[in-house]
Design an enzyme around this catalytic site. Structure first.
Site, PDB file in Angstrom:
ATOM      1  N   LEU A  29      40.817   0.125   9.607  1.00 34.93           N
ATOM      2  CA  LEU A  29      42.279   0.206   9.633  1.00 34.93           C
ATOM      3  C   LEU A  29      42.913  -0.602   8.501  1.00 34.93           C
ATOM      4  CD1 LEU A  29      42.925  -0.069  13.491  1.00 34.93           C
ATOM      5  CD2 LEU A  29      42.455   1.959  12.101  1.00 34.93           C
ATOM      6  N   HIS A  33      47.586   2.661   8.698  1.00 32.63           N
ATOM      7  CA  HIS A  33      47.425   2.790  10.158  1.00 32.63           C
ATOM      8  C   HIS A  33      48.432   1.899  10.878  1.00 32.63           C
ATOM      9  CE1 HIS A  33      43.207   3.816   8.766  1.00 32.63           C
ATOM     10  NE2 HIS A  33      43.509   4.850   9.507  1.00 32.63           N
TER      11      HIS A  33
END
Ligand code: PAF
Length: 275
Positions: A29, A33
């Site tokens: 991530l 994100h």
């Protein structure tokens, strides 16, 4: 926050009927994100982030092996973003036996990345359908960076009457314009410095549209001229496509995406802009 690996447990935890937002991811991530999670947190009572490196959407085994897996760091970022549940199933949980069923979204899946990654969007649509069936969210959040993926999922949801709202979230970029991507971590320092040329090329075409140019061939030429200023970038495709069908257009008369994929060394980068 709880990291959940079992489908049965997740379904039990979500049985309360609150508004659920799902952010499907393959982990590794980054701030892109973070934007998806932030929007889901602001709009939904319960937020689920899935972290699953889906083998069926990789058409090269080494690309699947090489994909970064950073669950501990991902869970930390999710907790900071206010996620309620991270769903991180093992491959055996998602695919206990070879799947005989798949979702093919014709036409939308076929050009751009679909042309170079056979089976990729079947893998994406199928795993997203599975995640939507497992979580049953009211909303699911997807980044505009993967414009073709977003179009495929929107069409799947429409065609199959799935009861979920697909929410697009704008691409998050580094200060020099490079779109955030889990794959950026594979770039060497030299490649990282060369990578923003991709966005500059897309912006050159978008600027021309803003100035009144409508012909796709001219826009493509302008973008390619900018791309060629960086010889390290190897072009896979650069197309001007209808924003819904992802089919190439001859002229900009309705919303389009100017989309490209390039290789920098062993790393494949994609990006797109809308106009
Ligand atoms: O965009 C991704 O990370 C993946 O394609 C998705 C939507 C999580 C499906 O595996």
């Amino acid at each position: 926050m709880e990291v959940v690996t079992s489908i049965v447990r997740l379904r039990g935890l979500l049985a309360g009927g609150e508004r659920v937002g799902l952010v499907p991811t393959m982990g590794a991530l980054h701030a892109g994100h973070g934007a998806l999670l932030g929007q889901a947190r602001a709009e939904c009572a319960t937020v689920v982030a899935s972290v699953f490196v889906n083998p069926t959407q990789f058409n090269q085994a080494d690309d699947f092996e090489r994909y970064p897996r950073t669950l501990t760091a991902d869970a930390r970022l999710c907790e900071q973003a206010g996620v309620d549940f991270v769903f991180a199933p093992a491959v055996e949980e998602m695919y206990p036996e070879p799947g005989l069923t798949g979702v093919d979204v014709a036409c939308v899946s076929e050009g751009l990345c679909g042309q170079y990654r056979p089976g990729h969007f079947r893998g994406v649509a199928t795993v997203v359908a599975k995640l939507l069936n497992i979580v049953r969210p009211h909303r699911a959040y997807f980044g505009e960076k993967d414009a073709q993926q977003l179009a495929v999922i929107r069409r799947m949801v429409r065609d199959l009457n799935m009861d979920v709202e697909i929410v697009p979230v704008a691409t998050v970029r580094e200060a020099d314009g490079l779109a955030m991507s889990s794959r950026n971590r594979h770039l060497s320092a030299a490649e990282r410095a060369q990578a923003p040329t991709l966005y500059r090329a897309l912006c050159a075409a978008r600027r021309a549209v803003e100035q009144g140019e409508r012909e796709a061939a001219t826009l493509r030429r302008l973008a390619l001229a900018e791309l060629e200023t960086e010889p390290a970038l190897r072009l896979e495709y650069l197309e001007i496509v209808d924003a819904g069908s992802m089919q190439p257009v001859a002229a900009v008369e309705a919303p389009v995406r100017i989309a490209a994929a390039v290789w920098l060394g062993a790393t494949r980068l994609i990006d797109n802009v809308g106009c």
